[in-house]
Design an enzyme around this catalytic site. Sequence first.
Site, PDB file in Angstrom:
ATOM      1  N   ASN A   2      28.115  50.396  39.400  1.00 53.43           N
ATOM      2  CA  ASN A   2      28.754  50.341  38.421  1.00 53.43           C
ATOM      3  C   ASN A   2      29.666  49.134  37.629  1.00 53.43           C
ATOM      4  OD1 ASN A   2      27.129  50.724  35.791  1.00 53.43           O
ATOM      5  ND2 ASN A   2      26.607  53.037  36.592  1.00 53.43           N
ATOM      6  N   HIS A   6      51.935  49.568  50.620  1.00 54.26           N
ATOM      7  CA  HIS A   6      53.248  49.417  50.443  1.00 54.26           C
ATOM      8  C   HIS A   6      53.969  49.948  50.735  1.00 54.26           C
ATOM      9  CE1 HIS A   6      51.014  46.298  47.838  1.00 54.26           C
ATOM     10  NE2 HIS A   6      50.372  47.062  47.067  1.00 54.26           N
TER      11      HIS A   6
END
Length: 187
Positions: free
Chosen positions: A83, A113
């Site tokens: 969606n 990260h």
Amino acid sequence: MKTEKEKMLAGEPYTAHGEEMIGLRTKVKKILHRLNVTEYYTDKFQDTINELCPNSAKNLHLEPPFYCDYGEHIYAEENVFINFGAVFLDGGTIRIGANTLLAPGVHIYTARHPLDIADRREWEDCKPVVIGKDCWIGGHSTILPGVTIGDRSVIGAGSVVTKDVPADSLAVGNPARIVKKLNIKTK
């Protein structure tokens, strides 16, 4: 010597901000612009989805707007519905099983990260995400790098999935935790 893309796909540290990687993402942004802005109401819409996600089933449904880094690392099986407002950081592979539904605003991240600032300036890495068959991922849920969600599981709206979820489980919350085993009757 490996390219940055090869390192990324191998789950190794890589540099995301070099010419090679920026070029790949720029190409994808042009396809995303067509998908999100110009072709929704045309007969070219499904072709654009298939161009963006060439490793997915030809009937993958994406409600725009949709955002991703590369597209080609998304492997969605038959009858997957995504969606509007979804964000996929697909430096690593994202695999979605058949008949799985994603509600509005679902985010799937494969990029990680480093915590150390010096390392973070230099590199990142990716861990794949796997979502099984017949799953329902509730609105505005976030699935973090390296997570596997088992077949027929449901993730409650707004959940942040930080760990694997076994098959036939209902997981909710931040961080998501399993609150119920689902007794699914299959045909």
